[in-house]
Design a protein around this motif. Structure first.
Motif, short mmCIF file in Angstrom:
data_model
loop_
_atom_site.label_atom_id
_atom_site.label_comp_id
_atom_site.label_asym_id
_atom_site.label_seq_id
_atom_site.Cartn_x
_atom_site.Cartn_y
_atom_site.Cartn_z
N THR A 82 -10.43 4.37 -14.58
CA THR A 82 -10.56 5.67 -15.23
C THR A 82 -9.72 5.78 -16.50
N GLY A 83 -8.72 4.93 -16.64
CA GLY A 83 -7.86 5.01 -17.83
C GLY A 83 -6.79 6.08 -17.69
N GLN A 84 -6.72 6.72 -16.53
CA GLN A 84 -5.72 7.75 -16.31
C GLN A 84 -4.57 7.25 -15.44
N THR A 85 -4.43 5.96 -15.32
CA THR A 85 -3.41 5.37 -14.46
C THR A 85 -2.09 5.24 -15.22
N ARG A 86 -1.04 5.79 -14.65
CA ARG A 86 0.31 5.66 -15.25
C ARG A 86 1.02 4.42 -14.73
N SER A 87 0.93 4.21 -13.43
CA SER A 87 1.60 3.04 -12.86
C SER A 87 0.92 2.65 -11.56
N VAL A 88 1.14 1.40 -11.17
CA VAL A 88 0.61 0.88 -9.91
C VAL A 88 1.73 0.10 -9.24
N LYS A 89 1.98 0.41 -7.97
CA LYS A 89 2.92 -0.36 -7.17
C LYS A 89 2.11 -1.08 -6.11
N MET A 90 2.37 -2.37 -5.97
CA MET A 90 1.67 -3.17 -4.99
C MET A 90 2.70 -3.66 -3.98
N THR B 292 2.43 -4.27 3.32
CA THR B 292 2.86 -3.35 4.37
C THR B 292 2.12 -3.70 5.67
N LYS B 293 2.49 -2.99 6.70
CA LYS B 293 1.82 -3.15 8.00
C LYS B 293 1.38 -1.78 8.45
N LYS B 294 0.08 -1.57 8.60
CA LYS B 294 -0.49 -0.30 9.03
C LYS B 294 -1.25 -0.53 10.33
N ASN B 295 -0.82 0.14 11.40
CA ASN B 295 -1.47 -0.01 12.71
C ASN B 295 -1.59 -1.49 13.11
N ASP B 296 -0.50 -2.22 12.97
CA ASP B 296 -0.44 -3.65 13.31
C ASP B 296 -1.34 -4.53 12.46
N THR B 297 -1.82 -4.02 11.32
CA THR B 297 -2.65 -4.80 10.41
C THR B 297 -1.92 -4.97 9.09
N PRO B 298 -1.73 -6.21 8.61
CA PRO B 298 -1.11 -6.39 7.29
C PRO B 298 -2.03 -5.84 6.20
N CYS B 299 -1.45 -5.15 5.24
CA CYS B 299 -2.21 -4.54 4.15
C CYS B 299 -1.49 -4.75 2.83
N LEU B 300 -2.25 -4.87 1.77
CA LEU B 300 -1.70 -4.69 0.44
C LEU B 300 -1.85 -3.21 0.16
N THR B 301 -0.74 -2.54 -0.05
CA THR B 301 -0.77 -1.11 -0.32
C THR B 301 -0.57 -0.91 -1.80
N PHE B 302 -1.49 -0.19 -2.41
CA PHE B 302 -1.44 0.11 -3.84
C PHE B 302 -1.14 1.59 -3.98
N ASP B 303 0.03 1.91 -4.56
CA ASP B 303 0.37 3.29 -4.90
C ASP B 303 0.01 3.47 -6.37
N VAL B 304 -1.04 4.23 -6.63
CA VAL B 304 -1.53 4.42 -7.98
C VAL B 304 -1.13 5.81 -8.44
N GLU B 305 -0.28 5.87 -9.47
CA GLU B 305 0.11 7.16 -10.04
C GLU B 305 -0.86 7.50 -11.16
N LEU B 306 -1.58 8.60 -10.98
CA LEU B 306 -2.58 9.03 -11.95
C LEU B 306 -1.99 10.06 -12.89
N GLY C 19 -1.65 13.27 -15.21
CA GLY C 19 -2.07 14.66 -15.14
C GLY C 19 -1.27 15.40 -16.19
N ALA C 20 -1.13 16.69 -16.03
CA ALA C 20 -0.25 17.45 -16.92
C ALA C 20 1.16 16.89 -16.76
N ALA C 21 2.04 17.18 -17.69
CA ALA C 21 3.38 16.60 -17.73
C ALA C 21 4.11 16.69 -16.39
N ILE C 22 3.99 17.79 -15.70
CA ILE C 22 4.69 17.92 -14.42
C ILE C 22 3.74 17.77 -13.23
N ASN C 23 2.49 17.51 -13.51
CA ASN C 23 1.48 17.50 -12.47
C ASN C 23 0.86 16.12 -12.34
N THR C 24 1.53 15.19 -11.64
CA THR C 24 0.96 13.87 -11.43
C THR C 24 0.45 13.76 -10.00
#
Length: 169
Positions: free
Chosen positions: A60-68, A71-85, A87-92
């Motif tokens: 979308t081009g609205q991505t500020r940052s991505v953390k990879m 992790t382990k979710k319900n006994d399943t290994p996962c790559l967890t991506f935290d994508v900060e999108l 928004g307005a200056a105080i509204n991310t």
């Protein structure tokens, strides 16, 4: 380094594509804790197409940052991506994607060693990936395969052949 290794089980079992990404070119921060300080590595297996669909929000081009993170979710290994999108200056907003992966045991790591490279005459520095991606998206509807060729004069060619004709750029 971050390596993407594509293997084809029908071939001799070794890598068929080996891509290396220097961490400083893509990541501001990078922390890995492998099995031990001597073997500071983690090998994961996943389906690339599913990962691409999971990360479609990055287009979308609205991505500020991505953390990879691994992790382990319900006994399943996962790559967890935290994508900060953006928004307005105080509204991310943060979008979290948990993508299931398989953590490969050390006994199979030897199957994923970097292949030896034959002597080559030229190396290719590709144009901006956005331009290539745009072109390849258009070629996708024209045929099943794209032939990439280059020469020592600096000419790079992408060609698709189909029943309708041959298309080349």
């Amino acid at each position: 380094q971050l390596h993407f290794i594509l293997t084809d089980q029908s071939v001799s079992g070794g890598p068929s594509v080996w891509a290396e990404m220097e961490q400083e070119s893509y990541f501001n921060e990078y922390n890995i804790e492998g099995v031990s300080p001597e073997q500071n590595e983690i090998y994961l297996e996943f389906v690339p197409d599913k990962l691409a669909k999971t990360l479609s929000s990055l287009r979308t081009g609205q991505t500020r940052s991505v953390k990879m993170k691994l992790t382990k979710k319900n006994d399943t290994p996962c790559l967890t991506f935290d994508v900060e999108l953006a928004g307005a200056a105080i509204n991310t907003r943060t979008c979290v994607h948990d993508f299931p992966v398989i953590v490969l045991p050390r006994k199979v790591w030897a199957d994923f060693k970097e292949p030896s490279l034959p002597q080559f005459d030229i190396s290719i520095c590709l144009p901006e990936l956005k331009k290539l991606r745009h072109l390849l998206e258009r070629y996708k509807s024209l045929g099943q395969a794209v032939t990439v060729s280059a020469n020592k004069s600096g000419r790079l060619s992408l060609k698709v052949e189909s029943d309708e004709g041959t298309f080349s750029t």
